[in-house]
Scaffold this motif. Structure first.
Motif, PDB file in Angstrom:
ATOM      1  N   VAL A 163       0.582  -1.163   0.282  1.00 12.08           N
ATOM      2  CA  VAL A 163       0.254   0.343  -0.408  1.00 12.08           C
ATOM      3  C   VAL A 163       0.423   0.835   0.032  1.00 12.08           C
ATOM      4  N   GLY A 196       2.432   0.663  -4.826  1.00 13.28           N
ATOM      5  CA  GLY A 196       1.439   0.511  -5.436  1.00 13.28           C
ATOM      6  C   GLY A 196       2.307   1.603  -6.384  1.00 13.28           C
ATOM      7  N   LYS A 197       2.351   2.521  -5.844  1.00 10.47           N
ATOM      8  CA  LYS A 197       2.514   3.283  -7.357  1.00 10.47           C
ATOM      9  C   LYS A 197       3.892   2.767  -7.877  1.00 10.47           C
ATOM     10  N   GLN A 233       2.808   0.048 -10.820  1.00 10.05           N
ATOM     11  CA  GLN A 233       1.928   1.033 -11.257  1.00 10.05           C
ATOM     12  C   GLN A 233       2.857   1.440 -12.845  1.00 10.05           C
ATOM     13  N   PRO A 245      -6.216   9.027  -0.636  1.00 10.16           N
ATOM     14  CA  PRO A 245      -6.203   7.556  -1.670  1.00 10.16           C
ATOM     15  C   PRO A 245      -4.913   7.493  -2.286  1.00 10.16           C
ATOM     16  N   VAL A 246      -4.068   5.931  -1.777  1.00 11.97           N
ATOM     17  CA  VAL A 246      -2.821   5.406  -2.420  1.00 11.97           C
ATOM     18  C   VAL A 246      -3.159   4.423  -3.122  1.00 11.97           C
ATOM     19  N   LEU A 247      -2.500   3.608  -3.891  1.00 17.44           N
ATOM     20  CA  LEU A 247      -2.193   2.712  -4.573  1.00 17.44           C
ATOM     21  C   LEU A 247      -2.281   1.614  -4.007  1.00 17.44           C
ATOM     22  N   ILE A 260      -1.824  -4.582  -9.547  1.00 18.53           N
ATOM     23  CA  ILE A 260      -2.668  -2.994  -9.359  1.00 18.53           C
ATOM     24  C   ILE A 260      -4.344  -3.063  -8.887  1.00 18.53           C
ATOM     25  N   SER A 278      -6.826  -1.956  -6.451  1.00 23.11           N
ATOM     26  CA  SER A 278      -7.608  -0.845  -6.108  1.00 23.11           C
ATOM     27  C   SER A 278      -6.564   0.439  -4.913  1.00 23.11           C
ATOM     28  N   GLU A 279      -7.574   1.329  -4.527  1.00 20.64           N
ATOM     29  CA  GLU A 279      -6.652   2.347  -3.852  1.00 20.64           C
ATOM     30  C   GLU A 279      -7.881   1.888  -2.394  1.00 20.64           C
ATOM     31  N   SER A 280      -6.115   3.007  -1.705  1.00 15.67           N
ATOM     32  CA  SER A 280      -7.118   2.380   0.259  1.00 15.67           C
ATOM     33  C   SER A 280      -8.235   3.887   0.262  1.00 15.67           C
TER      34      SER A 280
END
Length: 294
Positions: free
Chosen positions: A134, A138-139, A142, A267-269, A276, A278-280
């Motif tokens: 998280v 996540g970034k 991506q 929200p973070v990835l 990937i 979702s987001e938080s």
């Protein structure tokens, strides 16, 4: 009979090359088999459900962690075991189970039919085999998944380096955030959090030992929180993560539990098994012995 699910595009075409060699061995061994080829995201789950209607000794995936994840989602809580012949960039699930990265040895392991049960992380609509990251993770996932250099590095067998290159790219602009975690009902709030890694296995991203104490059959999830560091501090810590000594750093917090709920002030990835999802915010819980593996 064995069912094979092949992601021909995994590892920049390695999946297809490995399958051709595996097919030859399967025929030489006179093993009856079915084979299906994936055509896009989540197709492997659909194929695995279709193959499950047959009387199979195992469903064998030739691909990377993302494809393996999709098949595991279909096989969870069934009697049909999952077999793995690694053909991806990181192959972290294979690493954590001691599955050989060499296709012939991996196939012989499947044929030995020595089953074991492993836990899965449940994320609501899907499962995770290795690590869900998280934030910064996540970034990075991506960027890595969309980068041309990933295919180039895969071509030379250096797929794991795509995470490193992507990390350096993301590091230039990424800003840490405030995170709240509720673990087994106990709440923790931390500022300047770079990442939260929730692990069912010790390593991810091609061998980074993010939660070195994590195992996939203990009924627990392991949580690594990295916070309060400068960008250069994060980079130095990252170098220690390959051997797991980052967990000794004062800006790293390790927690364990059976369920976790993660919120952030923005929200973070969220990535899971390198994809990937979702987001938080996101909720996760451990599911003990949910998957049979050969």
């Amino acid at each position: 009979m064995y069912g094979f699910i092949v992601n021909q595009a995994s590892g920049n075409g390695r999946g297809n090359r490995v399958w051709k060699k595996v097919e030859k061995i399967v025929k030489e061994e006179n093993k009856p088999f079915l084979v299906r080829f994936t055509k896009g995201p989540r197709h492997a789950t659909k194929i695995a459900k279709e193959l499950s209607a047959h009387s199979l000794q195992a469903v064998v995936v030739i691909g990377g962690d993302g494809t393996i994840n999709e098949v595991a989602t279909a096989l969870a809580y069934t009697q049909i075991p999952l077999g793995v012949i690694p053909a991806g960039s990181g192959n972290d699930f294979a690493r954590c189970l001691g599955i050989p990265l060499q296709y012939r040895k991996a196939l012989l392991r499947v044929f030995s039919h020595d089953q074991k049960k492993v836990d899965l992380l449940h994320l609501g609509q899907r499962y995770c085999l290795t690590v869900t990251g998280v934030g910064f993770d996540g970034k990075v996932a991506q960027i890595a998944n969309g980068a041309k250099y990933k295919n180039w590095l895969n071509h030379f067998g250096l797929g794991g380096l795509s995470y490193v290159v992507s990390m350096l790219e993301v590091l230039r602009t990424y800003q840490p955030t405030k995170i709240s975690l509720t673990v087994n009902g106990e709440k923790f709030t931390l500022s300047d959090v770079w990442l939260v890694a929730v692990a069912n296995a010790p390593n991810y991203a091609g061998g980074i030992s993010i939660c070195p104490q994590a195992v996939n059959n203990d009924g627990l999830l392991n949580i690594c929180i990295v916070h309060g560091l400068t960008k250069w501090g994060l980079l130095r810590l990252f170098l220690r993560a390959y051997n797991g000594t980052h967990v000794l750093h004062r800006n790293v917090r390790i927690l364990t539990g059976k369920e976790v709920y993660i919120q952030s002030d923005k929200p973070v990835l969220v990535q899971s098994d390198g994809e990937i999802i979702s987001e938080s915010p996101i909720r996760m819980e451990i599911k003990e012995g949910a998957l049979n593996v050969v």
